[in-house]
Design a protein around this motif. Structure first.
Motif, PDB file in Angstrom:
ATOM      1  N   GLY A 103       0.802  -1.204   0.000  1.00 14.01           N
ATOM      2  CA  GLY A 103       0.000   0.000   0.000  1.00 14.01           C
ATOM      3  C   GLY A 103       0.836   1.255   0.000  1.00 14.01           C
ATOM      4  N   ALA A 104       2.133   1.193   0.219  1.00 16.28           N
ATOM      5  CA  ALA A 104       2.962   2.390   0.261  1.00 16.28           C
ATOM      6  C   ALA A 104       3.678   2.663  -1.044  1.00 16.28           C
ATOM      7  CB  ALA A 104       3.979   2.273   1.385  1.00 16.28           C
ATOM      8  N   GLY A 105       3.368   1.922  -2.114  1.00 18.45           N
ATOM      9  CA  GLY A 105       4.066   2.144  -3.370  1.00 18.45           C
ATOM     10  C   GLY A 105       3.283   1.630  -4.535  1.00 18.45           C
ATOM     11  N   PHE A 143      -5.789  -6.272  -5.503  1.00 19.48           N
ATOM     12  CA  PHE A 143      -5.651  -4.833  -5.740  1.00 19.48           C
ATOM     13  C   PHE A 143      -6.975  -4.253  -6.237  1.00 19.48           C
ATOM     14  CE2 PHE A 143      -1.768  -2.686  -5.105  1.00 19.48           C
ATOM     15  CZ  PHE A 143      -0.731  -3.612  -5.140  1.00 19.48           C
ATOM     16  N   ALA A 144      -7.625  -4.962  -7.172  1.00 17.73           N
ATOM     17  CA  ALA A 144      -8.902  -4.479  -7.694  1.00 17.73           C
ATOM     18  C   ALA A 144      -9.941  -4.388  -6.586  1.00 17.73           C
ATOM     19  CB  ALA A 144      -9.391  -5.402  -8.809  1.00 17.73           C
ATOM     20  N   ALA A 145      -9.977  -5.400  -5.715  1.00 13.25           N
ATOM     21  CA  ALA A 145     -10.915  -5.360  -4.589  1.00 13.25           C
ATOM     22  C   ALA A 145     -10.624  -4.168  -3.694  1.00 13.25           C
ATOM     23  CB  ALA A 145     -10.833  -6.667  -3.802  1.00 13.25           C
ATOM     24  N   ARG A 146      -9.346  -3.876  -3.475  1.00  7.54           N
ATOM     25  CA  ARG A 146      -8.976  -2.714  -2.651  1.00  7.54           C
ATOM     26  C   ARG A 146      -9.430  -1.420  -3.309  1.00  7.54           C
ATOM     27  NH1 ARG A 146      -4.097   0.561  -2.605  1.00  7.54           N
ATOM     28  NH2 ARG A 146      -3.751   1.504  -0.540  1.00  7.54           N
ATOM     29  N   GLU A 147      -9.259  -1.296  -4.618  1.00  5.61           N
ATOM     30  CA  GLU A 147      -9.740  -0.105  -5.313  1.00  5.61           C
ATOM     31  C   GLU A 147     -11.237   0.092  -5.095  1.00  5.61           C
ATOM     32  OE1 GLU A 147      -8.373   2.359  -7.197  1.00  5.61           O
ATOM     33  OE2 GLU A 147      -6.386   1.645  -6.624  1.00  5.61           O
ATOM     34  N   LEU A 148     -11.946  -1.020  -4.938  1.00  5.25           N
ATOM     35  CA  LEU A 148     -13.388  -0.977  -4.717  1.00  5.25           C
ATOM     36  C   LEU A 148     -13.741  -0.892  -3.238  1.00  5.25           C
ATOM     37  CD1 LEU A 148     -14.149  -3.574  -7.467  1.00  5.25           C
ATOM     38  CD2 LEU A 148     -15.170  -1.298  -7.400  1.00  5.25           C
ATOM     39  N   ALA A 170     -11.626   9.229  -1.915  1.00  2.00           N
ATOM     40  CA  ALA A 170     -11.303   9.106  -0.496  1.00  2.00           C
ATOM     41  C   ALA A 170     -10.251   8.020  -0.291  1.00  2.00           C
ATOM     42  CB  ALA A 170     -12.560   8.783   0.294  1.00  2.00           C
ATOM     43  N   GLY A 171      -9.565   8.054   0.872  1.00  2.00           N
ATOM     44  CA  GLY A 171      -8.470   7.135   1.115  1.00  2.00           C
ATOM     45  C   GLY A 171      -8.891   5.680   1.042  1.00  2.00           C
ATOM     46  N   LEU A 172      -7.943   4.843   0.579  1.00  2.00           N
ATOM     47  CA  LEU A 172      -8.200   3.421   0.440  1.00  2.00           C
ATOM     48  C   LEU A 172      -7.799   2.685   1.709  1.00  2.00           C
ATOM     49  CD1 LEU A 172      -6.837   2.766  -3.152  1.00  2.00           C
ATOM     50  CD2 LEU A 172      -9.220   2.880  -2.458  1.00  2.00           C
ATOM     51  N   PRO A 173      -8.380   1.512   1.940  1.00  2.00           N
ATOM     52  CA  PRO A 173      -7.902   0.663   3.041  1.00  2.00           C
ATOM     53  C   PRO A 173      -6.456   0.247   2.798  1.00  2.00           C
ATOM     54  CG  PRO A 173     -10.031  -0.108   2.194  1.00  2.00           C
ATOM     55  CD  PRO A 173      -9.533   0.915   1.235  1.00  2.00           C
ATOM     56  N   ARG A 174      -5.766  -0.140   3.841  1.00  2.00           N
ATOM     57  CA  ARG A 174      -4.405  -0.646   3.704  1.00  2.00           C
ATOM     58  C   ARG A 174      -4.430  -1.940   2.902  1.00  2.00           C
ATOM     59  NH1 ARG A 174      -0.396   1.178   7.002  1.00  2.00           N
ATOM     60  NH2 ARG A 174       0.608  -0.859   6.948  1.00  2.00           N
ATOM     61  N   PHE A 175      -3.387  -2.112   2.105  1.00  2.00           N
ATOM     62  CA  PHE A 175      -3.300  -3.348   1.328  1.00  2.00           C
ATOM     63  C   PHE A 175      -2.853  -4.487   2.225  1.00  2.00           C
ATOM     64  CE2 PHE A 175      -0.975  -6.106  -1.809  1.00  2.00           C
ATOM     65  CZ  PHE A 175      -2.123  -6.586  -2.418  1.00  2.00           C
ATOM     66  N   VAL A 178      -0.858  -6.939   2.553  1.00  2.00           N
ATOM     67  CA  VAL A 178       0.347  -7.437   1.887  1.00  2.00           C
ATOM     68  C   VAL A 178       0.624  -8.894   2.237  1.00  2.00           C
ATOM     69  CG1 VAL A 178       2.832  -7.130   1.607  1.00  2.00           C
ATOM     70  CG2 VAL A 178       1.347  -5.128   1.823  1.00  2.00           C
ATOM     71  N   GLY A 179       0.699  -9.201   3.529  1.00  2.00           N
ATOM     72  CA  GLY A 179       1.104 -10.536   3.953  1.00  2.00           C
ATOM     73  C   GLY A 179       0.216 -11.650   3.439  1.00  2.00           C
ATOM     74  N   PRO A 180      -1.087 -11.634   3.759  1.00  2.00           N
ATOM     75  CA  PRO A 180      -1.928 -12.744   3.312  1.00  2.00           C
ATOM     76  C   PRO A 180      -2.105 -12.810   1.801  1.00  2.00           C
ATOM     77  CG  PRO A 180      -3.224 -11.061   4.446  1.00  2.00           C
ATOM     78  CD  PRO A 180      -1.786 -10.725   4.665  1.00  2.00           C
ATOM     79  N   VAL A 181      -2.217 -11.667   1.139  1.00  2.00           N
ATOM     80  CA  VAL A 181      -2.400 -11.693  -0.317  1.00  2.00           C
ATOM     81  C   VAL A 181      -1.168 -12.266  -1.005  1.00  2.00           C
ATOM     82  CG1 VAL A 181      -2.629 -10.247  -2.371  1.00  2.00           C
ATOM     83  CG2 VAL A 181      -4.116  -9.854  -0.407  1.00  2.00           C
ATOM     84  N   LEU A 182       0.011 -11.758  -0.643  1.00  2.00           N
ATOM     85  CA  LEU A 182       1.226 -12.292  -1.261  1.00  2.00           C
ATOM     86  C   LEU A 182       1.476 -13.734  -0.836  1.00  2.00           C
ATOM     87  CD1 LEU A 182       3.716  -9.285  -1.213  1.00  2.00           C
ATOM     88  CD2 LEU A 182       2.047  -9.973  -2.942  1.00  2.00           C
TER      89      LEU A 182
END
Length: 544
Positions: free
Chosen positions: A3-5, A123-128, A33-38, A40-44
């Motif tokens: 989420g930081a890059g 990532f797409a789910a996060r955008e939504l 508006a701001g997105l939730p944090r990605f 990282v750990g479980p998705v990757l």
């Protein structure tokens, strides 16, 4: 990719907070508006698990016929081929150069693309707006879907298509969510790369742009809605970027008379009715029946949830794309990549009911009961097991009949070395003094590709074929008057008529009883040709 890059950083492309630079005003609290944090750990972790499984199984059976063709095409690099742009043969050459010439080496690129696609769906789910559980569910849903598992196991044009279309989906969601039209050149450049792999991405553009134009403001909203991103010169700039990236292949196509249109027309004429009849059920099978409720939740959310009304063009575009594929008689998988994005849209409401605390709830336990959560995880595991059995080389090759009737591509990964061994047995019957003018000819590009790849084991000469781009790589010289060793002429009677004095000298047997197109194919030894090769060659060309 956290989420930081990368493209998911809210400061990327000049975006700060709620005000998109250069893209039109967006109200505070609106889609920028701001997105939730990605997560990282479980998705990757899920993506890495898929990569590990695919890599472990990559070499268990053998090459697919299309992969053997890509290997041969990779030896004749060009800006285009009669049935495809240049990217997949180039990837085949690069992958085997880096990872080895066996099936596992060739498929390394497809495996990596598979893992990346899983992460991109999250990532797409996060955008939504999906939070941690929704993102994890999106990654898990993609990971267990039949289409992702199948395309991650083999290198094909569809393997890269699934990845690059998902990239485009994430970029378009970012464009629609922020209203920043400066994403269009990026989208255009990625579209150009997709055009270097397959022209099908044009169908996505034809479906998406009208869907954006038709998506007006929501109830009680005086703003312009998603269609505002179509204004200005950024969209034409994106189209120009796509054209510039794809220009070498487009030039090649124009010079050669647009042969890919001929191939596409042949697919529609030959299989159009079957493709149309199986389109809807195959959408469900390629995704997984287990995931259909999440997919439907995605449609409902895009239609009803005002928080994501800006993303409604996504649902419209998928439906328009389905209509285009049905109209053209294309293969059902042509419409599959946007299906994953609709699935991503449904993950947040499903996760909210099962795990997350409902939005606005200041405390308390997450949504759903323990039984509901266990049931959802169990269904995902069932989907993983069933789809793996069907699409991956899990079963012994001799048991493939149990699944090959559903997924015939699994059977086409068995028996290629045995086919070349049968040709080698036929070659042994050619008198040594005649071998200097003898020719090995295959009617199908898969068989010709197998002869190119394995032929050295049996001292076979260069293989020729009139199928697809093998035709363009040239005929034998007219001095090669025969004998001719002919492979698999049964579906192509016109091929056998080009030769004289043919008799069967061998038969293909894969040794596992797998019923595929090559099993029991005859190998014929013919005394010569009915005319010089330069005159025969145009008669031997075929695209189907």
């Amino acid at each position: 990719m956290g989420g930081a890059g990368g493209l998911c950083h809210t400061r990327a492309m000049g975006i700060r907070g709620n005000a998109p630079a250069g893209g039109g005003a967006v109200r505070a609290g609106g889609p920028a508006a701001g997105l939730p944090r990605f997560a990282v750990g479980p998705v990757l972790g899920i993506a890495a698990a898929v990569v590990a499984v695919q890599a472990a199984l990559a070499g268990r059976y053998g090459f697919h016929r299309d992969e053997l063709y890509f290997l041969a095409a990779g030896r004749h690099l060009a800006w285009g081929y009669v049935d495809q742009p240049p990217l997949t043969p180039l990837l085949a050459r690069l992958s085997t150069a880096v990872f080895g010439t066996g099936p596992a080496g060739l498929r390394a690129v497809a495996v990596l693309l598979c893992g990346a696609t899983v992460a991109l769906v999250a990532f797409a789910a996060r955008e939504l707006g999906a939070r941690r559980a929704g993102q994890v569910l999106a990654a898990a849903g993609a990971a267990v879907s039949a289409m992702v598992l199948a395309l991650g196991h083999m290198l094909s044009t569809a393997s890269f298509d699934l990845f690059v279309w998902t990239v485009l989906g994430v970029l378009v969601l970012r464009l629609l969510r922020t209203g920043d039209r400066r994403w269009w050149p990026v989208i255009g450049a990625v579209t150009g790369v997709a055009l270097l792999n397959k022209d099908l991405v044009l169908l996505l553009a034809v479906a998406l742009l009208p869907a954006i134009a038709l998506a007006g403001p929501g109830p009680g909203d005086d703003g312009p809605g998603p269609r505002a991103v179509l204004r200005g010169w950024w969209l034409p700039a994106g189209a120009l970027a796509a054209l510039l990236v794809a220009a070498p292949n487009l030039y090649w196509e124009a010079v050669h008379g647009w042969p890919q249109l001929t191939v596409a027309s042949g697919i529609s004429d030959q299989d159009g009715l079957t493709n149309r009849l199986t389109f809807v059920p195959m959408q469900l099978v390629y995704l997984s029946p287990v995931l259909v409720p999440i997919w439907l939740a995605g449609f409902r959310r895009l239609r009803d949830d005002e928080r994501v009304r800006w993303a409604r063009p996504l649902g419209y575009a998928y439906l328009v794309l389905c209509g285009l594929v049905l109209l053209l008689g294309g293969k059902p998988y042509y419409a599959l990549p946007p299906l994953l994005l609709v699935l991503a849209a449904g993950c947040e409401p499903v996760a909210e009911r099962r795990w997350e605390r409902p939005r606005g709830d200041g405390g308390g336990r997450g949504g759903g009961t323990r039984r509901e959560r266990v049931r959802l995880v169990g269904l995902l595991l069932v989907a993983a097991l069933v789809n793996s059995l069907i699409t991956l080389p899990v079963l012994p090759a001799g048991r493939l009949a149990a699944v090959s009737w559903i997924y015939p591509e699994s059977a086409e990964q068995v028996g290629w070395p045995e086919l070349v061994a049968a040709v080698g047995a036929g070659w042994a019957q050619v008198p040594p003094e005649q071998r200097g003018r003898a020719v090995v000819f295959a009617a199908d590009y898969g068989e010709a590709g197998a002869l190119v790849h394995y032929g050295d084991r049996y001292g076979l000469p260069a293989a020729y074929s009139g199928h697809m781009s093998f035709y363009d790589w040239g005929p034998p010289p007219d001095s090669a008057t025969g004998p001719v060793l002919l492979v698999h002429p049964a579906p192509y009677p016109q091929v056998e008529r080009a030769f004289t004095g043919c008799r069967q000298v061998a038969e293909v047997d894969n040794g596992r009883g797998v019923a595929n197109e090559e099993q029991h194919a005859p190998v014929l030894l013919c005394t010569g040709t009915a005319a010089p090769w330069s005159r025969l060659w145009p008669r031997l060309r075929h695209f189907y």
